[in-house]
Scaffold this motif. Structure first.
Motif, PDB file in Angstrom:
ATOM      1  N   VAL A   3     -34.287  15.757   4.098  1.00 35.36           N
ATOM      2  CA  VAL A   3     -33.396  14.605   4.236  1.00 35.36           C
ATOM      3  C   VAL A   3     -32.128  14.901   3.449  1.00 35.36           C
ATOM      4  N   THR A   4     -30.989  14.581   4.047  1.00 38.80           N
ATOM      5  CA  THR A   4     -29.712  14.759   3.347  1.00 38.80           C
ATOM      6  C   THR A   4     -29.029  13.413   3.181  1.00 38.80           C
ATOM      7  N   LYS A   5     -28.196  13.350   2.183  1.00 35.41           N
ATOM      8  CA  LYS A   5     -27.406  12.152   1.922  1.00 35.41           C
ATOM      9  C   LYS A   5     -25.953  12.496   2.144  1.00 35.41           C
ATOM     10  N   VAL A   6     -25.170  11.524   2.609  1.00 34.09           N
ATOM     11  CA  VAL A   6     -23.741  11.707   2.837  1.00 34.09           C
ATOM     12  C   VAL A   6     -22.995  10.617   2.083  1.00 34.09           C
ATOM     13  N   ILE A   7     -21.993  11.023   1.315  1.00 32.36           N
ATOM     14  CA  ILE A   7     -21.149  10.063   0.609  1.00 32.36           C
ATOM     15  C   ILE A   7     -19.685  10.374   0.925  1.00 32.36           C
ATOM     16  N   ILE A  35     -24.349  20.329  -3.124  1.00 35.99           N
ATOM     17  CA  ILE A  35     -23.467  19.966  -2.012  1.00 35.99           C
ATOM     18  C   ILE A  35     -23.482  21.117  -1.004  1.00 35.99           C
ATOM     19  N   THR A  36     -23.779  20.773   0.252  1.00 33.71           N
ATOM     20  CA  THR A  36     -23.916  21.805   1.276  1.00 33.71           C
ATOM     21  C   THR A  36     -22.811  21.791   2.319  1.00 33.71           C
ATOM     22  N   PHE A  63     -25.436  16.487   0.858  1.00 36.68           N
ATOM     23  CA  PHE A  63     -26.290  17.163  -0.111  1.00 36.68           C
ATOM     24  C   PHE A  63     -27.727  16.706   0.101  1.00 36.68           C
ATOM     25  N   PRO A  64     -28.700  17.550  -0.287  1.00 37.93           N
ATOM     26  CA  PRO A  64     -30.105  17.196  -0.043  1.00 37.93           C
ATOM     27  C   PRO A  64     -30.587  16.091  -0.992  1.00 37.93           C
ATOM     28  N   VAL A  65     -31.479  15.271  -0.478  1.00 37.93           N
ATOM     29  CA  VAL A  65     -32.167  14.291  -1.305  1.00 37.93           C
ATOM     30  C   VAL A  65     -33.329  15.027  -1.949  1.00 37.93           C
TER      31      VAL A  65
END
Length: 68
Positions: A3-7, A35-36, A63-65
């Motif tokens: 799971v990734t998060k986006v901000i 951060i990917t 970036f990954p959770v």
């Protein structure tokens, strides 16, 4: 599946749009690990006395959770 998060963050620089994007990534990287990817959403400028004074880059960072 990971799971990734986006901000969204805004980087600012008086050196140009590329520098503003780098500032956003570098500053966020101080408190976010891994951060990917970065997606540039928009670039705007602040104008003072008829001249570009600052570049502002609105970017999405991915970036990954991390598991607990």
């Amino acid at each position: 599946m990971p799971v990734t998060k986006v901000i969204e963050v805004v980087g600012t620089s008086d050196q140009g749009s590329d520098a503003a994007v780098r500032e956003a990534v570098t500053s966020a990287g101080r408190s976010i690990r891994g951060i990917t990817a970065v997606e540039v959403i928009s670039v705007t400028c602040d104008v003072e006395d008829g001249n570009v004074a600052r570049w502002n880059a609105l970017v999405k960072l991915r970036f990954p959770v991390e598991p607990r």
